[in-house]
Design a protein around this motif. Structure first.
Motif, PDB file in Angstrom:
ATOM      1  N   PHE A  92      -5.481   7.595  -5.369  1.00 25.38           N
ATOM      2  CA  PHE A  92      -6.346   6.973  -6.368  1.00 25.38           C
ATOM      3  C   PHE A  92      -6.454   5.457  -6.231  1.00 25.38           C
ATOM      4  N   ALA A  93      -5.512   4.836  -5.540  1.00 23.78           N
ATOM      5  CA  ALA A  93      -5.541   3.373  -5.426  1.00 23.78           C
ATOM      6  C   ALA A  93      -6.141   2.895  -4.105  1.00 23.78           C
ATOM      7  N   PRO A  98       5.095  13.433  -2.116  1.00 26.14           N
ATOM      8  CA  PRO A  98       5.646  12.118  -2.464  1.00 26.14           C
ATOM      9  C   PRO A  98       4.773  11.438  -3.520  1.00 26.14           C
ATOM     10  N   PHE A  99       5.410  10.858  -4.507  1.00 26.33           N
ATOM     11  CA  PHE A  99       4.698  10.167  -5.579  1.00 26.33           C
ATOM     12  C   PHE A  99       3.761   9.097  -5.016  1.00 26.33           C
ATOM     13  N   LYS A 100       4.213   8.452  -3.969  1.00 21.62           N
ATOM     14  CA  LYS A 100       3.429   7.403  -3.316  1.00 21.62           C
ATOM     15  C   LYS A 100       2.077   7.937  -2.822  1.00 21.62           C
ATOM     16  N   LYS A 101       2.049   9.200  -2.376  1.00 19.92           N
ATOM     17  CA  LYS A 101       0.792   9.799  -1.884  1.00 19.92           C
ATOM     18  C   LYS A 101      -0.229   9.936  -3.012  1.00 19.92           C
ATOM     19  N   VAL A 102       0.244  10.255  -4.210  1.00 20.20           N
ATOM     20  CA  VAL A 102      -0.661  10.350  -5.358  1.00 20.20           C
ATOM     21  C   VAL A 102      -1.202   8.959  -5.685  1.00 20.20           C
ATOM     22  N   PRO A 149      -7.195  -1.039 -14.023  1.00 23.52           N
ATOM     23  CA  PRO A 149      -5.802  -0.682 -14.292  1.00 23.52           C
ATOM     24  C   PRO A 149      -5.500   0.760 -13.899  1.00 23.52           C
ATOM     25  N   LYS A 150      -4.318   0.939 -13.317  1.00 27.56           N
ATOM     26  CA  LYS A 150      -3.840   2.260 -12.927  1.00 27.56           C
ATOM     27  C   LYS A 150      -2.394   2.395 -13.419  1.00 27.56           C
ATOM     28  N   THR A 196      -9.760   5.990  -2.322  1.00 27.12           N
ATOM     29  CA  THR A 196     -11.066   5.858  -2.956  1.00 27.12           C
ATOM     30  C   THR A 196     -11.101   4.499  -3.640  1.00 27.12           C
ATOM     31  N   ASP A 197     -12.272   3.891  -3.716  1.00 25.04           N
ATOM     32  CA  ASP A 197     -12.348   2.570  -4.343  1.00 25.04           C
ATOM     33  C   ASP A 197     -12.810   2.646  -5.799  1.00 25.04           C
ATOM     34  N   ILE A 198     -12.823   3.847  -6.357  1.00 19.70           N
ATOM     35  CA  ILE A 198     -13.284   4.043  -7.732  1.00 19.70           C
ATOM     36  C   ILE A 198     -12.491   3.183  -8.720  1.00 19.70           C
ATOM     37  N   PHE A 199     -11.189   3.065  -8.485  1.00 19.31           N
ATOM     38  CA  PHE A 199     -10.347   2.313  -9.413  1.00 19.31           C
ATOM     39  C   PHE A 199      -9.962   0.932  -8.884  1.00 19.31           C
TER      40      PHE A 199
END
Length: 132
Positions: free
Chosen positions: A115-116, A107-111, A126-127, A119-122
């Motif tokens: 990343f959102a 599912p696109f939502k899982k991707v 902006p994503k 992990t708190d890297i981003f």
């Protein structure tokens, strides 16, 4: 206003499937996006498709997950993360990301969550997520 200077650019997609229609445009789209981001903007780009390796026209769920986890792990392990944003692109069949092993998908939502939220890297950066 946030100016994107050094994003993590991940280009992913599948052109060749076991039973679904072949999508030759996926290869063209991925290469055009690669040229855009690398040559026009000067960004470092990671792509699942390599025109010098025909087998990369296919992308299994396992390969897709490994690609995502490799980049996610590298982000976490890096002492200094200098990425100021994320650009993720999927080219291929489906609103869900259908991989070359046709009946398997992500599912696109899982991707997006990977990343959102995972992990708190981003965090507060902006994503951009694109389905093509």
């Amino acid at each position: 206003c946030h100016k994107i200077v050094n994003p993590l650019v991940l280009l992913t997609g599948a052109a060749k499937y076991k039973t679904l229609d072949y999508l030759p445009g996926v290869k063209i789209d991925l290469m055009m996006l690669k040229v855009l981001f690398e040559e026009m903007y000067g960004y470092k780009v990671y792509c699942t498709y390599d025109p010098n390796q025909p087998e990369t026209e296919s992308l299994t769920l396992k390969q897709f997950n490994l690609f995502l986890m490799e980049h996610c792990t590298n982000l976490i392990k890096a002492d200094e993360n200098d990425y100021d944003s994320l650009i993720f692109v999927w080219c291929g069949h489906g609103d869900t990301l259908i991989t070359s092993d046709d009946n398997k998908y992500k599912p696109f939502k899982k991707v997006q969550e990977l990343f959102a939220h995972d992990t708190d890297i981003f965090l507060n950066k902006p994503k951009i997520f694109i389905k093509n």
